[in-house]
Enzyme design. Structure first.
Site, mmCIF file in Angstrom:
data_model
loop_
_atom_site.group_PDB
_atom_site.id
_atom_site.type_symbol
_atom_site.label_atom_id
_atom_site.label_comp_id
_atom_site.label_asym_id
_atom_site.label_seq_id
_atom_site.Cartn_x
_atom_site.Cartn_y
_atom_site.Cartn_z
ATOM 1 N N SER A 140 0.835 -1.196 0.000
ATOM 2 C CA SER A 140 0.000 0.000 0.000
ATOM 3 C C SER A 140 0.878 1.257 0.000
ATOM 4 O O SER A 140 1.652 1.450 -0.938
ATOM 5 C CB SER A 140 -0.970 -0.037 1.183
ATOM 6 O OG SER A 140 -2.023 0.879 1.014
ATOM 7 N N ASP A 267 -9.975 -3.798 -5.731
ATOM 8 C CA ASP A 267 -9.407 -3.078 -4.587
ATOM 9 C C ASP A 267 -10.246 -1.832 -4.299
ATOM 10 O O ASP A 267 -10.360 -0.953 -5.153
ATOM 11 C CB ASP A 267 -7.963 -2.682 -4.914
ATOM 12 C CG ASP A 267 -7.211 -2.062 -3.741
ATOM 13 O OD1 ASP A 267 -7.856 -1.556 -2.802
ATOM 14 O OD2 ASP A 267 -5.972 -2.084 -3.767
ATOM 15 N N HIS A 295 -8.131 -5.153 -0.953
ATOM 16 C CA HIS A 295 -6.924 -4.381 -0.678
ATOM 17 C C HIS A 295 -6.030 -5.178 0.269
ATOM 18 O O HIS A 295 -6.367 -5.382 1.439
ATOM 19 C CB HIS A 295 -7.276 -3.027 -0.062
ATOM 20 C CG HIS A 295 -6.083 -2.132 0.137
ATOM 21 N ND1 HIS A 295 -5.458 -1.493 -0.911
ATOM 22 C CD2 HIS A 295 -5.391 -1.786 1.261
ATOM 23 C CE1 HIS A 295 -4.434 -0.787 -0.445
ATOM 24 N NE2 HIS A 295 -4.372 -0.952 0.868
#
Length: 329
Positions: A140, A267, A295
């Protein structure tokens, strides 16, 4: 040859449908903590970072992980990747961004999505330790910062890392924050703000006048917070300037070190339209966009599910295995 965007689909858990369930469920099955050894490093500007290590066998590679927003070595993906590395006898280390290891850092600045300079000095110091191979992974926020560093370094990155991988990186920060500003996605923003705002309040007590605390405390979206806190603390004119200068997406064509980009098309943090097209990427970059996964989720197997597919995919990439490994069941 680079696979197409939808190549090598993993087998999603059929009992866990939807982007939100696939994102949230891993928090419930994250598993035990590895037996970490903590080490503190002084930063070049007089601050510190903490690193949590797992020690492997002599002469084995090292996997360094840069976590996501408000993440740590306790995050589900960190636990699973470090366990997977330990099972191979490799060394592993979770690098905590400033202020994320359980103790406030010394300086007004913290960490942000585009902090490639921070990635750089850490990786170079890790390289100097002398492991036979150094592999870098970013998840991320950490994935975006790592990709930005790889792109800025170009061919020189290969002198530092042998291979790299990012998972669910918000390659277009403006698009990602827009996605997190409405509907159910506000649940994620509020989750992050529950720790970001108290940390900002504590920082304002130590460093008064560096940002507008009232604006920080009234933030309802991550963009609000970035505009009030992240941008002024790190030299940006505001959230728009921060996102424009920190997004890794426009820079990917400059990457020359072997790099895996792993994403899920569903996502909730990033619209698929913001993901790169395979033909726009250099030969060094392998793009895998799986239809499901959420995600940083990628849950598979029967109830209650497993979250070891993603760590094994990264280790396969680091080991030089073919992208078809992504078809594991």
């Amino acid at each position: 040859m680079r696979p197409s965007a939808d190549a090598a689909p993993y087998q999603a858990a059929p009992w866990l449908p939807g982007r939100h369930a696939q994102t949230i469920w891993p928090l419930l099955i994250k598993g035990p903590l590895p037996r970490y050894r903590r080490e503190r490093w002084e930063t070049p500007d007089g601050d510190f970072i903490d690193l949590d290590w797992i020690d492997g066998m002599p002469g084995t590679p090292c996997v360094a992980l840069f976590h996501g927003l408000e993440g740590s070595s306790r995050s589900h993906y960190a636990r699973r990747l470090m366990h997977a590395a330990a099972q191979r006898g490799w060394h592993g280390v979770v690098v905590h961004f400033r202020g994320c290891s359980g103790e406030p850092n010394r300086l007004p600045r913290g960490y942000h999505s585009g902090d490639s300079a921070e990635i750089g000095w850490i990786l170079r110091r890790l390289r100097d330790i002398g492991h036979p191979a150094l592999f870098a992974a970013g998840v991320s926020l950490g994935g975006n910062a790592l990709l930005k560093w790889l792109a800025e370094q170009g061919a020189a990155a290969a002198d530092v890392v042998d291979a790299a991988a990012s998972v669910s990186a918000p390659l277009d920060l403006a698009a990602a924050n827009l996605s997190l500003s409405s509907g159910f996605n506000l649940v994620y923003a509020r989750h992050f703000l529950r720790t970001l705002i108290p940390a900002a309040r504590a920082k304002a007590r130590r460093f008064p006048g560096r940002f507008d605390l009232r604006r920080a405390e009234s933030a309802r979206t991550l963009r609000d917070f970035d505009d009030a806190v992240t941008a002024p603390l790190h030299g940006f004119l505001g959230a728009d300037d921060y996102y424009a200068r920190s997004s890794a997406g426009p820079l990917l064509a400059a990457i020359r070190a072997p790099t895996l980009l792993l994403h899920a098309a569903n996502d909730p943090f990033l619209p698929r339209s913001a993901l790169p097209r395979p033909e726009s990427l250099p030969a060094a970059v392998t793009l895998e966009i799986h239809r499901q996964g959420g995600h940083v989720g990628f849950v598979h197997n029967a109830l209650p599910g497993r979250i070891d597919w993603m760590p094994q995919r990264l280790l396969a990439h680091f080991s030089g295995q073919r992208p078809e490994f992504g078809r594991m069941r």
